[in-house]
Design a protein around this motif. Structure first.
Motif, mmCIF file in Angstrom:
data_model
loop_
_atom_site.group_PDB
_atom_site.id
_atom_site.type_symbol
_atom_site.label_atom_id
_atom_site.label_comp_id
_atom_site.label_asym_id
_atom_site.label_seq_id
_atom_site.Cartn_x
_atom_site.Cartn_y
_atom_site.Cartn_z
ATOM 1 N N ALA A 145 113.826 60.781 137.002
ATOM 2 C CA ALA A 145 114.266 59.566 137.703
ATOM 3 C C ALA A 145 113.968 58.321 136.866
ATOM 4 N N TYR A 146 112.822 58.310 136.223
ATOM 5 C CA TYR A 146 112.460 57.175 135.366
ATOM 6 C C TYR A 146 113.404 57.056 134.181
ATOM 7 N N LEU A 147 113.664 58.167 133.498
ATOM 8 C CA LEU A 147 114.568 58.125 132.346
ATOM 9 C C LEU A 147 115.979 57.721 132.761
ATOM 10 N N SER A 148 116.406 58.146 133.946
ATOM 11 C CA SER A 148 117.772 57.895 134.406
ATOM 12 C C SER A 148 117.987 56.456 134.850
ATOM 13 N N ASN A 149 116.962 55.853 135.431
ATOM 14 C CA ASN A 149 117.169 54.577 136.118
ATOM 15 C C ASN A 149 116.504 53.377 135.464
ATOM 16 N N ASP A 150 115.383 53.574 134.809
ATOM 17 C CA ASP A 150 114.588 52.422 134.367
ATOM 18 C C ASP A 150 114.324 52.366 132.862
ATOM 19 N N SER A 152 103.222 60.300 123.054
ATOM 20 C CA SER A 152 102.199 59.662 123.876
ATOM 21 C C SER A 152 102.667 58.297 124.385
ATOM 22 N N LYS A 153 103.384 57.556 123.548
ATOM 23 C CA LYS A 153 103.909 56.253 123.969
ATOM 24 C C LYS A 153 104.934 56.414 125.094
ATOM 25 N N LEU A 154 105.777 57.431 124.981
ATOM 26 C CA LEU A 154 106.778 57.671 126.011
ATOM 27 C C LEU A 154 106.118 58.004 127.344
ATOM 28 N N VAL A 155 105.159 58.913 127.319
ATOM 29 C CA VAL A 155 104.481 59.290 128.554
ATOM 30 C C VAL A 155 103.697 58.099 129.111
ATOM 31 N N ARG A 156 103.110 57.311 128.235
ATOM 32 C CA ARG A 156 102.367 56.135 128.680
ATOM 33 C C ARG A 156 103.281 55.139 129.382
ATOM 34 N N ARG A 157 104.478 54.950 128.858
ATOM 35 C CA ARG A 157 105.423 54.031 129.501
ATOM 36 C C ARG A 157 105.791 54.532 130.893
ATOM 37 N N PHE A 158 106.034 55.825 131.010
ATOM 38 C CA PHE A 158 106.324 56.405 132.325
ATOM 39 C C PHE A 158 105.144 56.188 133.264
ATOM 40 N N PHE A 159 103.952 56.476 132.802
ATOM 41 C CA PHE A 159 102.748 56.351 133.625
ATOM 42 C C PHE A 159 102.526 54.912 134.074
ATOM 43 N N ALA A 160 102.818 53.955 133.194
ATOM 44 C CA ALA A 160 102.561 52.549 133.499
ATOM 45 C C ALA A 160 103.674 51.910 134.326
ATOM 46 N N GLU A 161 104.910 52.338 134.121
ATOM 47 C CA GLU A 161 106.040 51.600 134.683
ATOM 48 C C GLU A 161 106.666 52.224 135.918
ATOM 49 N N HIS A 162 106.495 53.522 136.109
ATOM 50 C CA HIS A 162 107.226 54.191 137.187
ATOM 51 C C HIS A 162 106.364 54.358 138.431
ATOM 52 N N LEU A 184 116.469 53.477 125.898
ATOM 53 C CA LEU A 184 116.215 54.286 124.709
ATOM 54 C C LEU A 184 115.542 53.470 123.609
ATOM 55 N N GLN A 185 114.563 54.095 122.983
ATOM 56 C CA GLN A 185 113.840 53.496 121.868
ATOM 57 C C GLN A 185 114.331 54.121 120.564
ATOM 58 N N PHE A 239 120.543 62.348 122.836
ATOM 59 C CA PHE A 239 120.751 63.316 123.901
ATOM 60 C C PHE A 239 119.525 63.455 124.798
ATOM 61 N N MET A 240 118.602 62.545 124.705
ATOM 62 C CA MET A 240 117.309 62.649 125.373
ATOM 63 C C MET A 240 117.431 62.985 126.862
ATOM 64 N N LEU A 241 118.233 62.210 127.590
ATOM 65 C CA LEU A 241 118.315 62.385 129.033
ATOM 66 C C LEU A 241 118.923 63.729 129.395
ATOM 67 N N GLU A 242 119.970 64.138 128.691
ATOM 68 C CA GLU A 242 120.599 65.417 129.007
ATOM 69 C C GLU A 242 119.660 66.589 128.718
ATOM 70 N N LEU A 243 118.960 66.544 127.599
ATOM 71 C CA LEU A 243 118.022 67.621 127.293
ATOM 72 C C LEU A 243 116.896 67.667 128.320
ATOM 73 N N ALA A 244 116.380 66.505 128.692
ATOM 74 C CA ALA A 244 115.306 66.459 129.686
ATOM 75 C C ALA A 244 115.787 67.032 131.012
ATOM 76 N N HIS A 245 116.997 66.669 131.409
ATOM 77 C CA HIS A 245 117.541 67.190 132.667
ATOM 78 C C HIS A 245 117.713 68.704 132.596
ATOM 79 N N TYR A 246 118.206 69.202 131.481
ATOM 80 C CA TYR A 246 118.402 70.644 131.291
ATOM 81 C C TYR A 246 117.071 71.389 131.393
ATOM 82 N N GLU A 247 116.019 70.809 130.839
ATOM 83 C CA GLU A 247 114.707 71.456 130.910
ATOM 84 C C GLU A 247 114.124 71.385 132.313
#
Length: 249
Positions: free
Chosen positions: A89-94, A63-73, A97-98, A104-112
């Motif tokens: 785009a948000y994970l790649s550019n802005d 929920s914190k991750l999605v909230r950060r995307f919702f608030a910042e992107h 990592l917490q 492997f967060m970004l690669e897995l997200a991209h694969y999905e």
């Protein structure tokens, strides 16, 4: 406060209520409805688009991750189907990592995400199957195919398998849409990835020029070996529709 300022204040509060107080004159009960509606819609799309990634987080951390995307992107597209791409785009550019994020967060997200990307991409109407001799065709990577490589074994990641270091060798994939409009994942190798990469970066290249470029990267092979290997590989890719030619008439 004019209407535009009121709208901006309203949306700023919706996106990040901890940082931006609600506009004056609006009952908090009403604002809570909007806060939950907007966030839950975004959260639902992100969760359904990245189901494996979501299983690696606690409910609170997700929920914190999605909230950060919702608030910042600032999304560049108004379409719901593009939300997953905006998340990438948000994970790649802005995003930084917490501690709760896997390495492997970004690669897995991209694969999905790539499955959705390929499934909704419009086919180039000029593309057609390679029916003539491969040696004479102008080669293109299909608009509904992606040539990919990852440092982690993203295809195996789960709650029980979470690598802490990149693999010794990259993992290569082609993701494409078949003749039934189903998305397919195909594991490949370094040479296939090289062939497709050159075709992708040099649209309309023909086989002799392609082999000449490959030879610069693989001098250990003779021209005859490269020709035979490339012909076999590209014939298979053409049959799958991964590589195509174009009708410019």
């Amino acid at each position: 406060m004019n209407f535009i300022d009121s709208q901006q204040a309203f949306m700023a509060h919706i996106r990040d209520p901890k940082l931006h107080p609600k506009p004056d004159g609006i009952e908090d009960r009403r604002m809570a409805i909007y806060r939950d509606l907007f966030f839950n819609n975004i959260s639902g799309f992100i969760s359904s688009g990245f189901p494996v990634l979501k299983t690696l987080y606690s409910d609170e951390d997700w929920s914190k991750l999605v909230r950060r995307f919702f608030a910042e992107h600032d999304c560049q597209s108004p379409y719901f189907l593009d939300i997953a791409g905006e998340f990438i785009a948000y994970l790649s550019n802005d995003y930084e990592l917490q501690p709760s994020d896997p390495i492997f967060m970004l690669e897995l997200a991209h694969y999905e995400w790539i499955e959705l990307d390929v499934s909704i991409t419009q086919t180039d109407p000029q593309e057609c199957a390679i029916t003539d001799q491969l040696t004479e065709a102008a080669l293109y990577l299909s608009s509904t195919a992606r040539n990919l490589s990852y440092q982690f074994a993203v295809q195996h990641i789960s709650v029980d398998f979470q690598p802490q270091h990149p693999s010794e060798q990259p993992h290569y994939f082609v993701v494409y849409r078949d003749t039934h409009d189903d998305v397919q994942f195909l594991a490949t190798n370094a040479m296939t990835a090289l062939l497709l990469s050159i075709i992708d970066s040099t649209p309309s290249i023909q086989l002799p020029a392609l082999i000449a470029q490959v030879a610069q990267h693989a001098p250990q092979f003779t021209p005859e070996q490269l020709f035979q290997g490339a012909t076999a590989t590209l014939s298979a890719m053409a049959e799958l529709g991964v590589i195509v030619t174009k009708n410019h008439a």
